[in-house]
Design a protein around this motif. Structure first.
Motif: not given
Length: 362
Positions: A232-239, A244-253, A283-291
């Protein structure tokens, strides 16, 4: 002739120093001498009492000093232990209690073509489409330049982005997942709190905003279509952003473009291929245990896919319109949507019109 000081008869009796009167006080008679008992102590015995006294005083002082030091050490340990407990209870920066992941919210919008679906050889279709300059496969999912946030180190940010990429590859590019042969690769990357929702979406997909399989992964019905080109052909971005002090969000478009053919073709009959485009915003969410466990919580999933009919069932496997097919007339006038335009709001209705420029210009 005898001298004056030494008469022949000795010193006359009665003069000082004369006779035995001078020594009479220290002369012992024979009975006293016989009654005397003489005892001679050895060197060890002569110094024994003194050595014992010295050693006794030394040991006594050392024992008392050692006891005081041991007591002081015990008191210091108890004080340190009590301080640690107090600070642990009063510390305002303790990690928050583990919270369960929320259910994934899904939106799936079919995009209907205005005219017949263009057909041809896969290479020619790609070269005359907006995907002509897109990268092939996982190479199209690039990681942004990562940096530390207020509460997460750069290495943790890179880990979150890498997990998000692994999930996108497993759910959008893995051939066995696309064909419905397995769901194991993405399932291994999902937070355990969301596995029950994922399993129900696989077994009994529903259009309820929670259990649309297309919200979790891309799947085609192998009885209807097959991949004309495995890449497949793919194009996009990750941000990424710290939420929060214990959460990190990543957005994939990202936009994924597949070349498809009808399934069940014989060896001597090859029909034209057509392109099918899927725009996914996850949209993903990561806490420290997820990482630490290399997994992710999915918050939202918005999917726009076409060409499809507006009435297509998009809860499970997607239902592409293949080369030459037309979408049934829709008098509702759905909004024109370009799946190649990332970074925009999703289609505002349950169905969108595939933008003319999204089709190959043959």
């Amino acid at each position: 002739m005898a001298g004056r000081g030494d008469p022949p008869e000795g010193t006359p009796e009665g003069f000082p120093g004369g006779g035995e009167d001078e020594y009479r006080s220290v002369v012992f008679d024979e009975a006293f001498v016989r009654a005397a008992h003489l005892q001679e102590f050895s060197a060890q015995e002569r110094m024994g009492e003194h050595a014992l006294a010295v050693r006794s005083r030394h040991y006594s002082r050392e024992g008392r000093s050692g006891s005081r030091q041991a007591l002081l050490l015990v008191l210091l340990i108890l004080l340190a232990f009590g301080t640690a407990i107090y600070l642990g209870v009063r510390n305002p920066y303790l990690p928050p209690a583990d919270q369960r992941a929320e259910p994934l919210r899904t939106t799936v919008v079919p995009l209907a073509p205005r005219g017949p679906v263009a057909g041809g050889a896969p290479t020619r279709l790609f070269d005359h489409s907006p995907a002509a300059d897109h990268r092939v496969g996982a190479a199209g999912i690039t990681l942004p330049v990562a940096g530390r946030t207020t509460h997460f180190a750069e290495s943790q940010v890179v880990t979150a982005l890498s997990i998000a990429k692994d999930y996108l590859v497993a759910t959008s590019l893995e051939p066995e997942v696309l064909s419905g042969a397995t769901v194991r690769p993405p399932r291994l990357l999902i937070d355990p709190d969301q596995l029950a929702q994922f399993d129900r979406s696989v077994e009994s997909p529903a259009d309820d905003g929670r259990h649309a399989l297309a919200g979790w992964l891309v799947r085609f019905d192998p009885r209807q279509v097959t991949l004309a080109d495995p890449a497949a052909r793919v194009q996009g971005t990750l941000r990424f952003e710290e939420t929060g002090p214990d959460t990190l969000d990543v957005t994939a478009d990202h936009t994924y473009t597949y070349a498809l053919r009808p399934a069940g073709q014989g060896a001597g009959r090859v029909t034209e291929a057509s392109l099918f485009t899927v725009h996914r915003e996850l949209r993903f969410r990561f806490d420290r245990e997820d990482l630490r466990m290399h997994r992710a919580e999915l918050l939202t999933s918005i999917v726009e896919a076409g060409p499809q009919a507006c009435g297509a069932d998009t809860t499970g496997a997607l239902e592409p319109l293949l080369a030459g097919a037309r979408a049934p007339a829709n008098g509702g006038g759905p909004a024109v949507t370009d799946p190649y335009a990332t970074g925009r709001p999703a289609a505002p209705s349950l169905c969108g019109a595939l933008a003319p420029g999204a089709q190959p210009s043959l």
